[in-house]
Scaffold this active site. Structure first.
Site, short mmCIF file in Angstrom:
data_model
loop_
_atom_site.label_atom_id
_atom_site.label_comp_id
_atom_site.label_asym_id
_atom_site.label_seq_id
_atom_site.Cartn_x
_atom_site.Cartn_y
_atom_site.Cartn_z
N ALA A 13 0.83 -1.21 0.00
CA ALA A 13 0.00 0.00 0.00
C ALA A 13 0.86 1.25 0.00
O ALA A 13 0.51 2.26 0.59
CB ALA A 13 -0.93 -0.01 1.21
N ARG A 19 -4.42 8.93 -9.64
CA ARG A 19 -5.62 9.01 -10.47
C ARG A 19 -6.91 9.20 -9.65
O ARG A 19 -7.97 9.48 -10.20
CB ARG A 19 -5.74 7.78 -11.37
CG ARG A 19 -4.89 7.89 -12.62
CD ARG A 19 -4.92 6.63 -13.44
NE ARG A 19 -4.15 5.55 -12.83
CZ ARG A 19 -4.20 4.28 -13.21
NH1 ARG A 19 -5.00 3.92 -14.19
NH2 ARG A 19 -3.46 3.38 -12.61
N GLN A 79 8.43 1.52 3.11
CA GLN A 79 9.22 1.38 1.89
C GLN A 79 10.12 2.61 1.76
O GLN A 79 9.71 3.72 2.10
CB GLN A 79 8.30 1.27 0.66
CG GLN A 79 9.08 0.95 -0.62
CD GLN A 79 8.17 0.66 -1.81
OE1 GLN A 79 6.97 0.50 -1.65
NE2 GLN A 79 8.75 0.59 -2.99
N ASP A 110 -5.28 -1.96 -2.53
CA ASP A 110 -6.35 -1.34 -3.31
C ASP A 110 -7.17 -2.37 -4.09
O ASP A 110 -7.81 -2.04 -5.07
CB ASP A 110 -5.77 -0.28 -4.27
CG ASP A 110 -4.70 -0.84 -5.20
OD1 ASP A 110 -4.46 -2.07 -5.18
OD2 ASP A 110 -4.11 -0.05 -5.96
N ARG A 340 -31.38 10.74 16.71
CA ARG A 340 -29.96 11.09 16.86
C ARG A 340 -29.32 10.25 17.96
O ARG A 340 -30.01 9.51 18.66
CB ARG A 340 -29.86 12.60 17.10
CG ARG A 340 -30.28 13.40 15.85
CD ARG A 340 -30.52 14.85 16.16
NE ARG A 340 -29.40 15.44 16.87
CZ ARG A 340 -29.50 16.53 17.64
NH1 ARG A 340 -30.66 17.14 17.78
NH2 ARG A 340 -28.44 16.99 18.25
C1 UD1 Z 1 1.20 -4.43 -10.95
C2 UD1 Z 1 1.97 -5.58 -11.57
C3 UD1 Z 1 1.23 -6.06 -12.81
C4 UD1 Z 1 -0.18 -6.46 -12.45
C5 UD1 Z 1 -0.89 -5.33 -11.74
C6 UD1 Z 1 -2.20 -5.81 -11.20
C7 UD1 Z 1 4.32 -5.21 -11.11
C8 UD1 Z 1 5.60 -4.73 -11.65
N1 UD1 Z 1 3.28 -5.13 -11.92
O1 UD1 Z 1 1.21 -3.37 -11.87
O2 UD1 Z 1 1.90 -7.15 -13.40
O3 UD1 Z 1 -0.89 -6.83 -13.60
O4 UD1 Z 1 -0.11 -4.87 -10.62
O5 UD1 Z 1 -2.92 -4.77 -10.64
O6 UD1 Z 1 4.27 -5.68 -9.98
N2 UD1 Z 1 3.15 -0.52 -4.59
C9 UD1 Z 1 3.98 -0.34 -3.51
N3 UD1 Z 1 5.20 0.19 -3.73
C10 UD1 Z 1 5.64 0.54 -4.96
C11 UD1 Z 1 4.77 0.34 -6.06
C12 UD1 Z 1 3.54 -0.20 -5.84
O7 UD1 Z 1 3.61 -0.64 -2.37
O8 UD1 Z 1 6.76 1.01 -5.07
C13 UD1 Z 1 1.82 -1.08 -4.35
C14 UD1 Z 1 0.72 -0.12 -4.73
O9 UD1 Z 1 0.32 0.66 -3.61
C15 UD1 Z 1 -0.39 -1.04 -5.19
C16 UD1 Z 1 0.35 -2.24 -5.74
O10 UD1 Z 1 1.63 -2.19 -5.18
O11 UD1 Z 1 -1.21 -1.46 -4.12
C17 UD1 Z 1 0.41 -2.24 -7.26
O12 UD1 Z 1 1.06 -1.09 -7.69
P1 UD1 Z 1 0.75 -0.46 -9.10
O13 UD1 Z 1 1.67 0.66 -9.31
O14 UD1 Z 1 -0.70 -0.19 -9.23
O15 UD1 Z 1 1.18 -1.66 -10.06
P2 UD1 Z 1 0.77 -1.83 -11.56
O16 UD1 Z 1 1.61 -0.97 -12.39
O17 UD1 Z 1 -0.69 -1.71 -11.70
CA CA Z 2 -2.66 -0.83 -10.25
#
Ligand code: UD1
Ligand code: CA
Length: 497
Positions: A13, A19, A79, A110, A340
């Site tokens: 998370a 967006r 992180q 999410d 209430r």
């Molecule tokens: C990721 C996957 C993709 C998959 C998709 C499904 C990778 C490289 N890609 O892509 O293959 O189809 O999810 O939804 O894993 N997050 C962190 N730290 C970070 C980046 C992300 O905690 O540095 C968390 C985000 O908060 C989120 C999740 O990881 O809950 C996914 O991150 P997001 O950036 O949405 O990944 P996608 O590009 O959608």
């Molecule tokens: Ca995503």
């Protein structure tokens, strides 16, 4: 055989969620009365895993605080500035015991519809097949943006390629990576150490672990989910609404299968923690929110919003709003009532139309049927509060409390200026302004005595229709034999429903 439990679940998370266009962090937006990350934590907890960690970074303090409020045994992992899902998992593992072995699951903060049962099935299949990596995949009609699952000629998972890094041929693949995984912890640690950032986004991709594990000769499998909704993430508010509606559909279906009649699930909104008893009917336009509980055989709606409210068996509530209230068994509320916090309506009691209550204890069978305000009051069993009665609880500085004894009867349009104690079995004459206590058996009459002035209409309003009507009535009266009018003594003109 007991269900195998994962050793840990890591919920990612830390991402930004730009967006959503919101000052509120994405994972704190709610569906079904629970923040997105709350759904993920619940699913993780439902696996019975010993450790549940949430990896945070963006809006770190707000997200961490909310998560700990939801679940005080959570591990919060930070992180660092290195980006990517693989880095998030590395940081998450870093917050868990270094000697942890077994299975670790990775989910997203999410992705709210994923269930604990699905995670347990994933764990069981992962262990039964002796896999080192199990990646949850799904078939999607529109795979744009997702990582694609590339399989070899034998149908085994070879690698996952991000949309941005994929070739045209790979983009044609419809099997997507959900981002949910089961890993053997030691294999995961080993592979993470080798993940680089040589990709379109310059991030450490968790998906690279799949190819790395394969290359190291570890068994990798896909865990295909038919229920696409469980893999869907929220990226914007359009998806938030879509997933919220689907969650609500599932919740309504669950209640209907358990014996609740929901006339129109499309306009009925029920939060995840709400309980409803058998044979209760919910009419259209109803929202049951928060920790609301409704008993059996009740009738709720239409157009009722109950928040953190308890409704007893066989109660009826229509067109009402209640917040932190208790509605007793067999009681009736509405239409157009506003309950209430601190309202406690006893068994078979009534709060009727255009009545507002607050911090009001209304005894068994007691009634506040019409057009009243009852704030800071205790009303005894069987009492009847006449139409238009106001408990004036606020003197401009402080709030005061009044009591009305058992089986007492307050006439219409009385104002009870708190604090006042009306004993058991008392009466208040209609239109009274009550400012001092009334003892059992007494009637309080606190208003101007009625005075009828003969001939006033003829003198003061000559030539009007009213004067003509009065004159005609007087003539008719004279024409008849004279009857002495009966003396109108003053009964308390209270109202019965
Ligand atoms: C990721 C996957 C993709 C998959 C998709 C499904 C990778 C490289 N890609 O892509 O293959 O189809 O999810 O939804 O894993 N997050 C962190 N730290 C970070 C980046 C992300 O905690 O540095 C968390 C985000 O908060 C989120 C999740 O990881 O809950 C996914 O991150 P997001 O950036 O949405 O990944 P996608 O590009 O959608
Ligand atoms: Ca995503």
């Amino acid at each position: 055989m007991s269900t195998p439990r994962p050793a840990a679940v890591l919920v990612l998370a830390a991402g930004e969620g730009t967006r959503m266009r919101s000052t509120t962090p994405k994972v704190l937006h709610q569906i079904g009365g629970v923040p997105l990350v709350g759904h993920a934590i619940r699913a993780a907890r439902a696996t019975g895993a010993q450790h549940v960690g949430v990896v945070v970074r963006h809006h770190r303090d707000r997200v961490a605080e909310l998560c700990t409020t939801l679940d005080d045994r959570l591990v919060i992992a930070d992180q660092d500035e290195v980006k990517g899902t693989a880095r998030a998992v590395e940081c998450g593992l870093g917050a868990l015991p270094a000697d942890l072995s077994g299975t670790v699951l990775v989910t997203y903060g999410d992705v709210p519809l994923l269930t604990g049962d699905t995670l347990l099935e994933l764990t069981a299949a992962h262990l039964e097949t002796g896999s080192a990596v199990s990646v949850v995949t799904a078939r999607s009609a529109d795979p744009t943006g997702y990582g694609r699952v590339v399989r070899d000629e034998n149908g085994r998972v070879e690698q996952i390629v991000e949309h941005k890094d994929a070739t045209e041929a790979q983009r044609a693949i419809t099997e997507i990576n959900s981002g949910i995984y089961a890993f053997d912890i030691s294999v995961l640690r080993e592979a993470l150490a080798a993940v680089g950032t040589d990709n379109a986004q310059g991030e450490k991709y968790l998906t690279d672990v799949v190819a790395l594990a394969r290359a190291a000769g570890r068994p990798v499998r896909a865990h295909v989910l038919d229920d696409l909704w469980q893999t869907e993430g929220v990226n914007d508010r359009v998806q938030l609404a879509a997933l919220g509606r689907e969650l609500n559909r599932r919740i309504c279906e669950g209640h209907m299968r358990a014996g609740v009649t929901i006339v129109d699930p499309e306009t009925t909104w029920i939060d995840v923690d709400v309980t409803i008893g058998q044979d209760t009917t919910v009419l259209p336009g109803t929202q049951l929110l928060g920790a609301t509980s409704v008993g059996a055989d009740a009738l709720i709606g239409p157009e009722v919003t109950l928040t953190d409210t308890e409704v007893g068996n066989s109660a009826k509530v229509s067109r009402a709003v209640a917040n932190l209230a208790v509605i007793g068994p067999g009681a009736t509320v509405g239409p157009y009532s506003y309950l209430r916090p601190g309202t406690r309506l006893g068994a078979r009691g009534k709060i009727g139309g255009f009545v507002e209550t607050k911090n009001a204890e209304i005894g068994e069978g007691a009634k506040v049927p019409h057009l009243s305000y009852a704030g800071d009051v205790t009303i005894g069993e069987g009492a009847n509060i006449g139409a238009g009665t106001i408990f004036a609880n606020y003197d401009g500085v402080a709030k005061h409390h009044s009591t009305v004894g058992k089986h007492s009867f307050i006439g219409s349009n009385a104002v009870v200026v708190s604090p006042v104690h009306l004993g058991d079995g008392t009466y208040v004459a209609a239109g009274s302004a009550v400012i001092s206590d009334v003892d059992p058996g007494q009637i309080a009459v606190a208003r101007g005595r009625q005075r009828n002035v003969d001939g006033w209409v003829a003198r003061a309003r000559p030539g009007t229709a009213t004067a003509a009507a009065a004159a005609a009535a007087a003539a008719a009266e004279q024409a008849r034999s004279r009857h002495p009018g009966s003396d109108p003594t003053t009964p308390p003109e209270g109202t019965e429903q």
